[in-house]
Structure formats: C-alpha cells, structure tokens
Design a protein around this motif. Structure first.
Motif, PDB file in Angstrom:
ATOM      1  N   MET A  97      42.769  28.095  48.124  1.00  0.00           N
ATOM      2  CA  MET A  97      42.516  28.398  46.723  1.00  0.00           C
ATOM      3  C   MET A  97      43.777  28.065  45.942  1.00  0.00           C
ATOM      4  O   MET A  97      44.867  28.480  46.318  1.00  0.00           O
ATOM      5  N   ASN A  98      43.628  27.301  44.871  1.00  0.00           N
ATOM      6  CA  ASN A  98      44.799  26.987  44.047  1.00  0.00           C
ATOM      7  C   ASN A  98      45.099  28.134  43.075  1.00  0.00           C
ATOM      8  O   ASN A  98      44.308  29.061  42.932  1.00  0.00           O
ATOM      9  N   GLY A  99      46.236  28.060  42.407  1.00  0.00           N
ATOM     10  CA  GLY A  99      46.683  29.146  41.538  1.00  0.00           C
ATOM     11  C   GLY A  99      45.778  29.442  40.370  1.00  0.00           C
ATOM     12  O   GLY A  99      45.541  30.602  40.030  1.00  0.00           O
ATOM     13  N   SER A 100      45.230  28.401  39.736  1.00  0.00           N
ATOM     14  CA  SER A 100      44.345  28.616  38.584  1.00  0.00           C
ATOM     15  C   SER A 100      43.056  29.296  39.017  1.00  0.00           C
ATOM     16  O   SER A 100      42.571  30.217  38.358  1.00  0.00           O
ATOM     17  N   THR A 101      42.503  28.852  40.146  1.00  0.00           N
ATOM     18  CA  THR A 101      41.290  29.465  40.683  1.00  0.00           C
ATOM     19  C   THR A 101      41.571  30.899  41.084  1.00  0.00           C
ATOM     20  O   THR A 101      40.759  31.795  40.854  1.00  0.00           O
ATOM     21  N   LEU A 102      42.738  31.134  41.670  1.00  0.00           N
ATOM     22  CA  LEU A 102      43.159  32.475  42.061  1.00  0.00           C
ATOM     23  C   LEU A 102      43.138  33.406  40.859  1.00  0.00           C
ATOM     24  O   LEU A 102      42.545  34.485  40.901  1.00  0.00           O
ATOM     25  N   GLN A 103      43.757  32.983  39.766  1.00  0.00           N
ATOM     26  CA  GLN A 103      43.801  33.835  38.573  1.00  0.00           C
ATOM     27  C   GLN A 103      42.413  34.048  37.982  1.00  0.00           C
ATOM     28  O   GLN A 103      42.082  35.154  37.566  1.00  0.00           O
ATOM     29  N   MET A 104      41.611  33.003  37.964  1.00  0.00           N
ATOM     30  CA  MET A 104      40.265  33.126  37.409  1.00  0.00           C
ATOM     31  C   MET A 104      39.445  34.132  38.214  1.00  0.00           C
ATOM     32  O   MET A 104      38.789  35.016  37.660  1.00  0.00           O
ATOM     33  N   PHE A 105      39.501  34.024  39.534  1.00  0.00           N
ATOM     34  CA  PHE A 105      38.730  34.928  40.377  1.00  0.00           C
ATOM     35  C   PHE A 105      39.271  36.357  40.297  1.00  0.00           C
ATOM     36  O   PHE A 105      38.496  37.310  40.235  1.00  0.00           O
ATOM     37  N   ALA A 106      40.602  36.518  40.292  1.00  0.00           N
ATOM     38  CA  ALA A 106      41.195  37.852  40.185  1.00  0.00           C
ATOM     39  C   ALA A 106      40.785  38.523  38.870  1.00  0.00           C
ATOM     40  O   ALA A 106      40.460  39.711  38.845  1.00  0.00           O
ATOM     41  N   ALA A 107      40.783  37.754  37.783  1.00  0.00           N
ATOM     42  CA  ALA A 107      40.378  38.297  36.478  1.00  0.00           C
ATOM     43  C   ALA A 107      38.909  38.728  36.514  1.00  0.00           C
ATOM     44  O   ALA A 107      38.566  39.798  36.004  1.00  0.00           O
TER      45      ALA A 107
END
Length: 131
Positions: A1-11
C-alpha cells in the motif's frame, strides 16, 4: 500500500468510528482526528512521505516497530505511546483498520464514561475476536 492510499483508507476507517471529528488545528497540512475532544490519529507528510500517526499501547507499539520497517516512533509525539505508519510492504488495509480502531479505543477508554460514544471493552468484539 502506498502512502496516499494508506492515508485515504485510514481516514475512511476513522470517519466510520462513532463520535469522530476531523479538525485542522495545526493548519491545512495536518488532519487531526479526535473523539471526545482527544486526538487519536493525525495525518501529514514527513518530507514528501504521507504518514499516519496513531496512539498505541506501549508494548504493542514496540512489537509493531520490531515487526514492520514502515512503523516507527510517533512523529512529533510521545515515542512510547504513539507510532508513525508509512505505506510499504506488509502495511495493508487489515493492519491499518486494526491500528486505527485500536488507537480510537485507547482514547475512548480514557474518556469519562458519560462521554464515551462506545464501550471500549465491547466495541467491535464480533469482528475483533476473529484476529
């Protein structure tokens, strides 16, 4: 998982938890998720790398840092009680979902009982028991 996807999913995970509020008290570069007025998750970029900062039980935080190279001590937070998660190998949606929920429940457990949106001892037990 890349960083942008990580943040999107965490949000998405955080926004699905009862009583969660998103605020920007440190400016537009920091997304701060709170429950009962207390922070349980922050998102920002650490020189070009999107990261998620979460509260964690100290023993579990240490074990996570040992197990995952993309989990480090909390950025600008108490290094014993907070972790920073970057996208990378081994960091998947299941792990992020668990870490976000665990962070939320740690904070909820310290709120006065009348202010808790959920019971931290029983919230999500049907899905968490499967771990």
């Amino acid at each position: 998982m890349n960083g942008s996807t990580l943040q999107m999913f965490a949000a998405e995970c955080a926004e699905g938890l009862p009583g969660t509020r998103l605020e920007h008290p440190f400016g537009p570069d920091w997304e701060v998720f709170k429950v009962g007025g207390k922070v349980f998750m922050l998102m920002t970029e650490v020189p070009g790398r999107p990261v998620v900062v979460l509260k964690a039980d100290p023993g579990e935080a240490h074990a996570l840092r040992e197990q995952y190279s993309h989990i480090t001590p909390g950025y600008h937070m108490n290094k014993k009680h907070w972790i920073t998660v970057e996208g990378g190998t081994g960091v998947d949606q299941k792990l992020i979902g668990e870490l976000v929920t665990d962070s939320y429940l740690l904070v909820v457990a310290h709120l006065p009982k009348a202010e808790r949106p959920v019971d931290p001892r029983t919230y999500g037990t049907s899905t968490r028991a499967a771990r």
